[in-house]
Write a protein that holds these residues in place. Structure first.
Motif, PDB file in Angstrom:
ATOM      1  N   SER A 228      26.135  -0.289 -18.319  1.00 50.64           N
ATOM      2  CA  SER A 228      25.434  -1.306 -17.548  1.00 50.64           C
ATOM      3  C   SER A 228      24.378  -0.676 -16.647  1.00 50.64           C
ATOM      4  CB  SER A 228      26.429  -2.120 -16.725  1.00 50.64           C
ATOM      5  OG  SER A 228      25.771  -3.105 -15.962  1.00 50.64           O
ATOM      6  N   GLY A 229      24.731   0.438 -16.002  1.00 49.97           N
ATOM      7  CA  GLY A 229      23.770   1.120 -15.137  1.00 49.97           C
ATOM      8  C   GLY A 229      22.593   1.679 -15.915  1.00 49.97           C
ATOM      9  N   LEU A 230      22.866   2.232 -17.100  1.00 53.26           N
ATOM     10  CA  LEU A 230      21.785   2.786 -17.915  1.00 53.26           C
ATOM     11  C   LEU A 230      20.837   1.693 -18.396  1.00 53.26           C
ATOM     12  CD1 LEU A 230      23.733   5.422 -20.056  1.00 53.26           C
ATOM     13  CD2 LEU A 230      22.074   5.876 -18.238  1.00 53.26           C
ATOM     14  N   THR A 231      21.424   0.587 -18.859  1.00 54.33           N
ATOM     15  CA  THR A 231      20.562  -0.496 -19.343  1.00 54.33           C
ATOM     16  C   THR A 231      19.753  -1.112 -18.205  1.00 54.33           C
ATOM     17  OG1 THR A 231      22.435  -2.017 -19.120  1.00 54.33           O
ATOM     18  CG2 THR A 231      22.047  -1.066 -21.294  1.00 54.33           C
ATOM     19  N   LEU A 232      20.337  -1.163 -17.031  1.00 53.12           N
ATOM     20  CA  LEU A 232      19.623  -1.716 -15.891  1.00 53.12           C
ATOM     21  C   LEU A 232      18.482  -0.799 -15.467  1.00 53.12           C
ATOM     22  CD1 LEU A 232      19.402  -3.894 -13.695  1.00 53.12           C
ATOM     23  CD2 LEU A 232      21.021  -2.550 -12.321  1.00 53.12           C
ATOM     24  N   THR A 233      18.711   0.511 -15.560  1.00 51.97           N
ATOM     25  CA  THR A 233      17.704   1.485 -15.123  1.00 51.97           C
ATOM     26  C   THR A 233      16.540   1.576 -16.109  1.00 51.97           C
ATOM     27  OG1 THR A 233      19.408   2.772 -14.008  1.00 51.97           O
ATOM     28  CG2 THR A 233      17.316   3.886 -14.478  1.00 51.97           C
ATOM     29  N   TYR A 234      16.864   1.656 -17.409  1.00 53.53           N
ATOM     30  CA  TYR A 234      15.825   1.920 -18.394  1.00 53.53           C
ATOM     31  C   TYR A 234      15.300   0.665 -19.100  1.00 53.53           C
ATOM     32  CZ  TYR A 234      17.218   6.775 -17.807  1.00 53.53           C
ATOM     33  OH  TYR A 234      17.487   8.008 -17.274  1.00 53.53           O
ATOM     34  N   ASN A 236      15.863  -2.592 -17.681  1.00 52.12           N
ATOM     35  CA  ASN A 236      15.785  -3.674 -16.698  1.00 52.12           C
ATOM     36  C   ASN A 236      16.634  -4.868 -17.140  1.00 52.12           C
ATOM     37  OD1 ASN A 236      14.986  -4.743 -14.250  1.00 52.12           O
ATOM     38  ND2 ASN A 236      13.169  -5.728 -15.113  1.00 52.12           N
ATOM     39  N   GLU A 238      20.589  -6.204 -16.842  1.00 53.82           N
ATOM     40  CA  GLU A 238      21.723  -5.904 -15.966  1.00 53.82           C
ATOM     41  C   GLU A 238      23.038  -5.696 -16.706  1.00 53.82           C
ATOM     42  OE1 GLU A 238      23.790  -7.613 -11.894  1.00 53.82           O
ATOM     43  OE2 GLU A 238      22.157  -8.701 -12.844  1.00 53.82           O
TER      44      GLU A 238
END
Length: 276
Positions: A228-234, A236, A238
């Protein structure tokens, strides 16, 4: 303000475990009632087929001569653990929806509902019942006296055989007595190991199931959080879509394997105990 009933539960029981156990019992009752009312439905036919296959599987391990109630108990134990584990996977799917309690890693949903197999006391109880059946079957198959002698071989079990008469009597009797003493020590030690081994079975069965179920949920939560953090970072975005689906399928596989391992080991222990 919490009610008296909730205060009672929080003091004597783990509320999440209590509600989870009630939910598992209700699911089992629902399946039983549905099977009785709609025996020709697709679900009932599939469940009946699955039950028969599991019964045949454990019958091959325990043998055709084994009592039917023991084979039925082992199969039911498999389904109880399986339903509990599948409920855990379903709750893990809902965890991201409810989120976590502030400043902790505890899910809001997990605070109120937790599956029975994730509680060590429940697993110990199942293991103890299994141990009682193992001991009961051992005494029934070997006879009370012979089975009791397996644990307390007060006259030895002839692990160190010695034939008298081959040596001079001056050496024959002292050597015979010495061999018997060592044989008695070894026999009593192995009998003590048998008793310790039963306690080890309880610990092994309960902690294996507890560790695999709880660690699986924790690992899944960590992986979902990381993805979830990776998809949110790269990207956008959530919440991941493909990643959790793969992980949830893995959880389903783990739930099935762990549900099979516990009754399988009990069935093997019952079989081995008869040939002690």
């Amino acid at each position: 303000m919490e009610s008296v009933f909730e205060a009672f539960l929080s003091f004597y029981l783990n509320p999440g475990f209590f509600y989870g156990t009630v939910l598992v019992v209700l699911l089992i009752l629902f399946i039983s009632i549905f099977y009785r009312l709609f025996p020709n439905s697709g679900f009932s036919i599939l469940f009946d087929y699955f039950f028969e296959k599991m019964y045949d599987f454990f019958e091959d391990i325990l043998g055709n001569e084994e009592k039917k109630w023991i084979k039925t108990y082992v199969v039911i134990l498999f389904f109880v653990i399986l339903i509990s584990n599948l409920l855990g996977v379903f709750l893990e799917i809902l965890v991201p929806v409810f989120g976590n309690i502030a400043d902790t890693d505890v899910s809001l949903l997990k605070k109120y509902i937790d599956i029975p197999t994730a509680d060590i006391n429940f697993n110990i109880a199942m293991a103890l019942i299994g141990l009682l059946i193992i001991i009961f079957e051992q005494f029934r198959a070997l006879g009370f006296g012979k089975a009791l002698y397996e644990y307390f071989p007060i006259f030895g079990k002839n692990y160190l055989p010695y034939t008298r008469g081959n040596l001079n009597p001056i050496f024959d009797w002292p050597l015979f007595i010495l061999v018997k003493i060592f044989d008695l020590i070894i026999s009593l030690f192995l009998g003590l190991l048998e008793i310790v081994g039963h306690f080890a079975k309880v610990i092994s069965l309960s902690f294996r199931l507890f560790g695999n179920v709880t660690s699986g949920g924790m690992l899944l939560a960590m992986l979902v959080g990381a993805i979830s953090g990776l998809t949110l970072t790269y990207l956008n975005f959530e919440f991941p879509v493909l990643g959790p689906v793969i992980l949830y399928f893995q959880s389903l596989l783990v739930a099935l394997i762990q549900a099979l391992v516990f009754p399988l080991l009990i069935a093997i222990f019952i079989k081995v105990a008869k040939f002690a």
